[in-house]
Design an enzyme around this catalytic site. Structure first.
Site, PDB file in Angstrom:
ATOM      1  N   SER B 148       0.729  -1.193   0.152  1.00 27.18           N
ATOM      2  CA  SER B 148       0.190  -0.006  -0.114  1.00 27.18           C
ATOM      3  C   SER B 148       1.020   1.220  -0.130  1.00 27.18           C
ATOM      4  CB  SER B 148      -0.985  -0.044   1.384  1.00 27.18           C
ATOM      5  OG  SER B 148      -1.970   0.913   1.203  1.00 27.18           O
ATOM      6  N   ASP B 225      -9.932  -5.460  -3.539  1.00 26.92           N
ATOM      7  CA  ASP B 225      -9.438  -4.488  -2.554  1.00 26.92           C
ATOM      8  C   ASP B 225      -9.992  -3.015  -2.810  1.00 26.92           C
ATOM      9  OD1 ASP B 225      -7.623  -2.179  -1.830  1.00 26.92           O
ATOM     10  OD2 ASP B 225      -6.075  -3.196  -2.142  1.00 26.92           O
ATOM     11  N   HIS B 258      -7.346  -6.033   0.755  1.00 23.62           N
ATOM     12  CA  HIS B 258      -6.304  -5.154   0.985  1.00 23.62           C
ATOM     13  C   HIS B 258      -5.515  -5.440   2.259  1.00 23.62           C
ATOM     14  CE1 HIS B 258      -4.064  -1.414  -0.088  1.00 23.62           C
ATOM     15  NE2 HIS B 258      -4.165  -1.026   1.057  1.00 23.62           N
TER      16      HIS B 258
END
Lengths: 281, 281
Positions: B148, B225, B258
């Site tokens: 991320s 995600d 995610h």
């Protein structure tokens, strides 16, 4: 029996979920974590219940142990319940080793614990029925394991319910709660002062009292575990098993402590132990 | 450079530690997690720095990703620094995506962030020197990866410092921070309004501006995600790489979100990617 989905995530090809349900055993909403590997989409699978230790919820094991990687490979469903009833209307104690987060897998008989602290009945009766109803489990192929207080729970449930749990193992378990401070504190509170009433919840006493399993019980213990000498004492259980002819293996590991890095290191071997025994069911 | 040991635990035969040190880059005490596999007792090993995402400390990856199991097998040291400077005297913001826990791996130029928010220099310069001094690392065999916001950091550091980082990969990275809400908010605050000054911290812009790597950049992305379409947008980086002739692979995974169950599922393949490239160094 309704199951409420709190979260579900894809993980190693399967689904890692957290759920809750209204428990008849505890009279509270109970949470549990369930990993169903990809094989569960088309087949009924063997399963292992993992009981956690003091202060844990269903989450610690789920995010820290790395069990999903092995469960996916072995085709095992893995279920981790919370360690006690919880809620504002449930009795509690400020100490980490009594009350919420410290159910010790007993059915409490003493006030103020008796109304909700019924984790033995929850894990022995309600949880197996719930998961059999909601997840793709192969009947009769259910194992039980645990860590620390949860290792105590797994040994006790395995010895008392050999027809329900077909394989048993424990990581750094409390093997003789009646003889160590964590256990005597909890059992005095939950079960009262008559130590005879503690014996059905003490793995070492259960072996002394004639309980047996046909399969090998596997235990792993870190030698740098700061609770080893005072609270865990696997030698007491090993000695009782040796006297009784109960098959047990206690593997000791130099340098390992009590935490989840130890659990993560051994979880693969434990799940393999269960998978091999459950394959015969 | 002194390193203070916060904790060390045996894990998969190696040692998982958490340490802190007084950082010259940030002017604060910085924490990092380091796993050294058993092979590190007798050999200098390749290593991978893992950069974490928004709101994480050094701990999330360490306890949730299950990286140690693979690092032990591959003979890799794995280092996870904190994501920002921290402390009562360090600027902060109540939002999770700005300030402490959200350093974005830039050297801030704007008030109030400039004095301490120097995570680019920390990861590019200070951290490699620190770990080379304190752990059994093979010179030149250092990779970088992240998740991320940390995937953004890994891509930027990998593109700007190819001589320092010999392998690069990212999980669900922010690939074009200048074009998405998380990035424009953070870069406006840390770097000011002149978007030309953002380009050295934007992986897609770096490729457009001529930065290249000789090795393949690996990216994995979950298709469930919830940040994919708004904040991550790996197609922007893939397109820039295609135009520029930079080798990149973007693997997309149906059903994955995610979180760390996605990271845990892919971390083994990412560490293998690094081990293979670093073996040549």
């Amino acid at each position: 029996m309704g199951l409420r989905t709190i979260s579900e995530s894809r993980c190693f090809g399967g689904v890692q979920g957290t759920y809750s349900h209204a428990s008849t055993a505890t009279g509270t909403e109970m949470r549990l974590s369930v990993f169903v590997p990809e094989q569960g989409r088309s087949s009924a699978l063997p399963a292992v219940i993992y009981l956690s230790g003091l202060s844990c919820t269903e989450e610690n094991f789920t995010v820290k142990a790395g069990a999903q990687r092995w469960a996916a490979e072995l085709g095992l469903v893995v279920i981790a319940p919370d360690t006690s009833p919880r809620g504002p209307n449930v009795a509690d104690d400020p100490a980490y080793d009594l009350g919420q987060g410290a159910g010790f897998y007993v059915d409490a008989t003493e006030s103020p614990w008796a109304p909700h602290f019924r984790m033995y009945s929850y894990v022995a009766e309600e949880l197996p029925a719930l998961i059999a109803d909601k997840f793709p489990l192969r009947p009769g192929a259910l194992g039980i394991m645990g860590h620390s207080m949860g290792g105590h729970g797994a040994l006790v449930l395995g010895l008392r319910e050999p027809g329900k749990f077909a394989s048993v193992s424990a990581l750094a378990p409390i093997v003789a709660p009646s003889q160590v401070p964590w256990g005597t504190k909890a059992f005095s509170a939950y079960l009262g002062q008559d130590r005879q009433l503690w014996r059905p919840y003490d793995a070492t006493a259960l072996v002394e009292d004639g309980h047996r399993r046909p399969d090998l019980i596997r235990i792993d213990q870190g030698e740098a575990d700061k609770f080893l000498g005072e609270h865990l004492r696997p030698e007491l259980f090993a000695a009782a098993c040796a006297r009784a002819g109960q098959a047990v293996e206690v593997h000791r590991h130099a340098g390992y402590d009590h935490g989840y890095f130890f659990v993560a290191t051994l979880i693969g071997e434990h799940l393999r132990h269960h998978a091999e025994l459950l394959a015969k069911r």
